[in-house]
Design an enzyme around this catalytic site. Structure first.
Site, PDB file in Angstrom:
ATOM      1  N   ILE A  12      10.831  -1.497   4.472  1.00  0.00           N
ATOM      2  CA  ILE A  12      10.855  -0.674   3.263  1.00  0.00           C
ATOM      3  C   ILE A  12       9.842   0.461   3.423  1.00  0.00           C
ATOM      4  O   ILE A  12       8.762   0.441   2.822  1.00  0.00           O
ATOM      5  CB  ILE A  12      10.548  -1.525   2.003  1.00  0.00           C
ATOM      6  CG1 ILE A  12      11.404  -2.810   2.046  1.00  0.00           C
ATOM      7  CG2 ILE A  12      10.842  -0.721   0.738  1.00  0.00           C
ATOM      8  CD1 ILE A  12      11.225  -3.704   0.855  1.00  0.00           C
ATOM      9  N   PRO A  13      10.160   1.441   4.258  1.00  0.00           N
ATOM     10  CA  PRO A  13       9.225   2.560   4.436  1.00  0.00           C
ATOM     11  C   PRO A  13       9.060   3.318   3.126  1.00  0.00           C
ATOM     12  O   PRO A  13      10.044   3.557   2.426  1.00  0.00           O
ATOM     13  CB  PRO A  13       9.902   3.423   5.506  1.00  0.00           C
ATOM     14  CG  PRO A  13      11.335   3.021   5.499  1.00  0.00           C
ATOM     15  CD  PRO A  13      11.371   1.594   5.066  1.00  0.00           C
ATOM     16  N   HIS A  14       7.837   3.647   2.793  1.00  0.00           N
ATOM     17  CA  HIS A  14       7.620   4.349   1.533  1.00  0.00           C
ATOM     18  C   HIS A  14       6.437   5.294   1.651  1.00  0.00           C
ATOM     19  O   HIS A  14       5.591   5.137   2.539  1.00  0.00           O
ATOM     20  CB  HIS A  14       7.409   3.366   0.390  1.00  0.00           C
ATOM     21  CG  HIS A  14       6.329   2.358   0.659  1.00  0.00           C
ATOM     22  ND1 HIS A  14       6.577   1.186   1.351  1.00  0.00           N
ATOM     23  CD2 HIS A  14       5.015   2.336   0.349  1.00  0.00           C
ATOM     24  CE1 HIS A  14       5.445   0.490   1.440  1.00  0.00           C
ATOM     25  NE2 HIS A  14       4.483   1.166   0.844  1.00  0.00           N
ATOM     26  N   CYS A  15       6.400   6.257   0.754  1.00  0.00           N
ATOM     27  CA  CYS A  15       5.285   7.198   0.766  1.00  0.00           C
ATOM     28  C   CYS A  15       5.211   7.939  -0.558  1.00  0.00           C
ATOM     29  O   CYS A  15       6.153   7.903  -1.352  1.00  0.00           O
ATOM     30  CB  CYS A  15       5.449   8.210   1.906  1.00  0.00           C
ATOM     31  SG  CYS A  15       6.903   9.258   1.735  1.00  0.00           S
ATOM     32  N   PHE A  74       0.843  -1.201   0.000  1.00  0.00           N
ATOM     33  CA  PHE A  74       0.000   0.000   0.000  1.00  0.00           C
ATOM     34  C   PHE A  74       0.876   1.247   0.000  1.00  0.00           C
ATOM     35  O   PHE A  74       1.798   1.357   0.797  1.00  0.00           O
ATOM     36  CB  PHE A  74      -0.895  -0.010   1.235  1.00  0.00           C
ATOM     37  CG  PHE A  74      -1.761   1.205   1.360  1.00  0.00           C
ATOM     38  CD1 PHE A  74      -2.949   1.299   0.660  1.00  0.00           C
ATOM     39  CD2 PHE A  74      -1.378   2.269   2.177  1.00  0.00           C
ATOM     40  CE1 PHE A  74      -3.756   2.418   0.769  1.00  0.00           C
ATOM     41  CE2 PHE A  74      -2.172   3.389   2.287  1.00  0.00           C
ATOM     42  CZ  PHE A  74      -3.362   3.453   1.584  1.00  0.00           C
TER      43      PHE A  74
END
Lengths: 461, 153
Positions: free
Chosen positions: B65-68, A460
């Site tokens: 795997i931080p994502h934005c 997500f």
């Protein structure tokens, strides 16, 4: 998550207790060493003694690593300063503070990331007056909780002999009221929860929690007990902030009298209020109550800041014939003691505040968390995000969602072009992204599982 | 757009300081904005935190795997680090995380970004890659550890 709580009073202490069991790293700061030691002996938390807003004290508590700061000391200024320090020096992402003084609260522009950086402002007086006015709106309800800005409500009532549904199977409700949709979320019989099914028979004295659109609440209540007449005459004991707030809110729809002991405060109240009648005197003065026709009063609200005075004056009002009496009680030991006796409803500012705090410290996109039955049960409103690939909720029928035992979905609020619509939960409703899902949990220990269920998967964005 | 196009050696940081999820994200955001001064470190940090609140990006085996998405930004930004101390990320296997890959993308082009994310996750799924990453002491070593076997020196 690492959570730092400032102030080990009733709210800070019970919040720490409630969160410590949920795999969190909690540090409590207070200036009183004795209270800290007592708490640490009982629950698994870290403690730091010192002035809660001082940067070095916060650093000792590990503020650089904190995800959330909850400032609930008894001092507004300390709470505000602590949030400023946490923001400017340590970039704590979420800062929650309790501020009581209306002198500050009257200026909402003050609480902005560029001014006093508080992400969530908690005003117990506001919360309590909302809580009480919802109870007054639904005569006979033991508890009324709002979801989706009040579109949906969860109501607790005691079933009485004479209610059409009492002695019947739950499924009969639908037949009996084909046009009203509701869902019974839980039934407490002799203090034990029963998970309701279509064949469950409601008995007199059951405490029934049901969810319905606000407009339908009255109709559902009339099935469970003889419908009470709407309230008309209200006496408020205590003209403090909560008393004034409520009087102001109620005075246009009800006949409101407010009893206040302090003469100067009476003059102020009289200036602030338009229609409510301000009485100078003591709420435990029998003659005054009789003179003001206590026997014809629908609701007597004891809202001073003195627990004992509230308990005594509401007992007196009940004895003299008031139909319903409610008392504000700060000491949680007293709350358990009086609830269900002669005092119809004991209102605990701590319980009300705790729910609001929990809303913001939980994982996921929580809109509301209400703590019920002295913290044993919970009702939450959470927004579902994602798509069928990365969510275990979105794109599924309610019957296919893997809820833990004792948890049930009560309703969904969905934004459409025509505004928000309330869907009472039925097995075949498919959850969409953006839906506000209202879940009732009989056992608070399941909350963590529900949180995880609503978490989006890794893909997500 | 493939992984090799977006990883920048300047943002391969072995032994990043920080012993908590919050501090690691904060330090990474800071490092990114030193190379990309048009971005605001606080803003990037808040976006990452907001995404983590909806669900942890810790995918297990010590990897997160931080994502934005960053509204208004036009480039894909990646940063890779190993951490000095493993930190609790709320990962699915509850293991502390010591390999962190940050991905910040502009809005739109959802499928391309998803593919990229999948590629990153796939590379980091290899036990061998993870071992090489953990052993790396320089940016170059970190970058080359990430390469698929055929290309690795």
């Amino acid at each position: 998550m690492k959570i730092i709580i400032l102030g080990a009073g009733q709210v800070g202490g019970s919040l720490a207790e409630s969160l410590a069991s949920e795999r969190n790293d909690i540090v409590l700061i207070d200036s009183n060493d004795r209270i800290l030691r007592e708490l640490r002996d009982r629950i698994d938390i870290g403690v730091v003694q010192g002035h809660a807003s001082h940067p070095d004290v916060l650093q000792q508590a590990g503020i650089e690593d904190a995800d959330i700061l909850v400032a609930v000391t008894n001092d507004d200024e300390t709470n505000m300063a602590a949030c400023q320090v946490a923001h400017s020096l340590f970039r704590v992402p979420t800062k929650i503070a309790r501020v009581r003084a209306a002198a500050y609260l009257n200026y909402p522009e003050l609480f902005d990331l560029k001014a006093v950086p508080i992400d969530v402002l908690i005003s117990p007086e506001q919360l309590v007056s909302d809580y009480v006015s919802r109870l007054i709106e639904h005569p006979g309800a033991l508890q009324v909780l709002d979801f989706a800005d009040g579109l949906v409500q969860l109501v607790a009532v005691k079933a009485y002999y004479g209610g059409p549904l009492v002695g019947q199977e739950l499924r009969y409700l639908r037949e009996h009221m084909p046009r009203v949709d509701t869902r019974v979320a839980a039934i407490y019989r002799r203090n034990r929860p029963i998970i309701p099914e279509g064949s469950t028979i409601i008995e007199a004295d059951d405490e029934v929690f049901f969810i319905a659109a606000r407009a339908d609440i009255r109709a559902v209540m009339s099935e469970l007990r003889r419908l009470e007449q709407g309230y008309k005459r209200i006496i408020i004991a205590g003209g403090g902030n909560i008393g004034l707030r409520l009087a102001r809110r109620l005075e246009n729809r009800y006949s409101v009298k407010i009893i206040e002991y302090g003469h100067e405060r009476c003059i102020y109240l009289a200036e602030e209020l338009n229609r409510a009648i301000v009485l100078h005197g003591s709420a435990s003065d029998q003659d005054l109550l009789l003179e003001e026709n206590i026997e014809d009063t629908d609701v007597f609200l004891a809202l001073t800041n003195d627990d004992e005075a509230n308990i005594m004056s509401s007992l007196l009002a009940k004895r003299l014939g008031a139909r319903k009496v409610m008392a504000l009680i700060n000491n949680s030991a007293y709350v358990d003691l009086v609830q269900g006796g002669d005092i119809d409803i004991a209102i605990s500012p701590q319980q009300v505040t705790l729910g609001t705090l929990l809303t913001h410290v939980r994982q996921g996109d929580m809109v509301n968390v209400h703590s019920l039955r002295r913290g044993a049960a919970e009702a939450i409103e959470v927004i579902a995000h994602g798509d069928p690939r990365n969510s275990r909720v979105v794109g599924r029928k309610i019957e296919d969602i893997d809820l833990p035992e004792g948890a049930s979905i009560g309703a969904i609020v969905r934004e459409t072009d025509k505004g928000s619509s309330v869907l009472i939960a039925h097995d075949d409703i498919v959850v969409q992204s953006g839906d506000h899902v209202i879940v009732f949990l009989v056992d608070k220990r399941q909350t963590r599982y529900v949180e995880q269920l609503f978490q989006v998967g890794f893909t997500f964005f | 757009m493939s992984l090799n196009d977006v990883v920048d050696a300047r943002l391969c940081l072995p032994g990043l300081a920080g012993s908590s999820k919050k501090r690691i994200l904060q330090n990474l955001a800071q490092a990114v904005t030193e190379i990309h001064p048009d971005l605001d470190a606080d803003d990037l940090f808040q976006h990452l935190v907001a995404r983590e609140k909806l669900g942890s990006t810790g995918i297990g085996e010590g990897v997160a795997i931080p994502h934005c998405r960053i509204p208004g930004s036009e480039k894909v930004i990646a940063a890779l680090c190993t951490t000095e101390t493993p930190a609790d990320f709320g990962a699915i296997d509850r293991r502390p995380v010591d390999i962190v890959f940050l991905l910040a993308v502009p809005e739109g082009e959802d499928q391309a970004h998803l593919n990229l994310l999948a590629e990153i996750a796939e590379r980091l799924q290899s036990e061998e890659v993870r071992a090489k990453l953990r052993a790396a002491h320089t940016s170059e070593q970190l970058l080359s550890a990430l390469q698929p076997q055929s290309q690795a020196a």
